[in-house]
Motif scaffolding. Structure first.
Motif, short mmCIF file in Angstrom:
data_model
loop_
_atom_site.label_atom_id
_atom_site.label_comp_id
_atom_site.label_asym_id
_atom_site.label_seq_id
_atom_site.Cartn_x
_atom_site.Cartn_y
_atom_site.Cartn_z
N GLN A 137 0.82 -1.20 0.00
CA GLN A 137 0.00 0.00 0.00
C GLN A 137 0.87 1.26 0.00
O GLN A 137 0.52 2.25 -0.64
CB GLN A 137 -0.96 -0.02 1.18
N GLU A 138 2.02 1.22 0.67
CA GLU A 138 2.94 2.35 0.65
C GLU A 138 3.52 2.55 -0.75
O GLU A 138 3.68 3.69 -1.21
CB GLU A 138 4.04 2.17 1.69
N LYS A 139 3.85 1.45 -1.43
CA LYS A 139 4.35 1.53 -2.82
C LYS A 139 3.31 2.21 -3.70
O LYS A 139 3.63 3.08 -4.50
CB LYS A 139 4.62 0.13 -3.37
N TRP A 140 2.04 1.77 -3.58
CA TRP A 140 0.97 2.36 -4.37
C TRP A 140 0.85 3.85 -4.07
O TRP A 140 0.76 4.67 -4.99
CB TRP A 140 -0.36 1.68 -4.07
N LEU A 141 0.88 4.21 -2.80
CA LEU A 141 0.73 5.61 -2.40
C LEU A 141 1.88 6.45 -2.92
O LEU A 141 1.68 7.51 -3.51
CB LEU A 141 0.65 5.68 -0.86
N ASN A 142 3.11 5.97 -2.74
CA ASN A 142 4.30 6.71 -3.17
C ASN A 142 4.37 6.86 -4.69
O ASN A 142 4.99 7.80 -5.19
CB ASN A 142 5.58 6.05 -2.64
N SER A 143 3.78 5.93 -5.42
CA SER A 143 3.79 5.99 -6.89
C SER A 143 2.57 6.72 -7.44
O SER A 143 2.44 6.86 -8.66
CB SER A 143 3.82 4.57 -7.47
N GLY A 144 1.66 7.15 -6.58
CA GLY A 144 0.45 7.83 -7.03
C GLY A 144 -0.44 6.92 -7.86
O GLY A 144 -1.10 7.35 -8.80
N THR A 145 -0.48 5.63 -7.51
CA THR A 145 -1.23 4.63 -8.27
C THR A 145 -2.73 4.88 -8.16
O THR A 145 -3.26 5.06 -7.07
CB THR A 145 -0.90 3.22 -7.73
#
Length: 194
Positions: A173-181
């Motif tokens: 979820q942090e990856k998604w958030l940081n990538s603006g997914t």
């Protein structure tokens, strides 16, 4: 004890409006699962109705408690007009029936896999179960029943699902958030996972 499903449907309607379509699926040996479709300003939401009729039971329990135990329904939100997302009705019903069929307790952080694309051409075969309480508030029931939680589903690509198994739901979820997914994009690509 009151029938839970009319209360659940009333909560879905108060949070999401009137459903514009509904479909029912019955699997051998299970109760009927319905999927309701709600449309609103470019977003379509699919919500299960029937999963919360019985509490989910720990698969290691010797006897299933007919009253106590977590109850939930599933909610999937996607952007309209970009894919044939209405074909998600059956896979969503399969996921909602999994507590009855497989003895699963569906909870935030879990991965659920249907083994095939969620809809035609979808890059997703699985979903991440997210934390409830944002879109549809928990439905409190009379004691001793547990509340019904409305669990958002976040579609995952196979690579994301594999990465989540190693690193955990929070890290993904942090990856998604940081990538603006855009997790509502029904044709999005996998987030960079290096």
């Amino acid at each position: 004890m009151a029938d839970v499903l009319p209360l659940v449907e009333a909560r879905l309607r108060s949070a999401l409006g009137e459903p514009d379509a509904r479909a029912a699926v019955t699997f051998l040996g299970t109760d009927r699962i319905e999927v309701l479709r709600f449309q609103e300003a470019g977003i379509v939401r699919y919500a299960s109705l029937g999963m919360s009729a019985h509490p989910m039971t720990d698969p290691t329990a010797v006897v299933a408690d007919p009253v106590k135990g977590p109850r939930a329904e599933l909610v999937l939100s996607v952007r309209t007009g970009l894919a044939e997302t209405d074909k998600v009705l059956r896979p969503l019903a399969v996921l909602a029936a999994s507590p009855q069929v497989e003895g699963l307790v569906v909870a935030p952080g879990a991965s659920l896999d249907v083994g095939e694309p969620l809809w035609p051409g979808a890059p997703f075969t699985s979903v991440l179960v997210a934390e409830p309480g944002g879109l549809v508030e928990d439905l409190e029931l009379d004691e001793p029943l547990d509340p019904v939680r409305f669990l958002p589903l976040l579609p995952m690509t196979p690579n994301e699902a594999a990465w989540k198994r190693v690193h955990g739901a929070q890290a993904l979820q942090e990856k998604w958030l940081n990538s603006g997914t855009d997790l509502r994009d029904p044709s999005r690509k996998s987030v960079p996972l290096e």
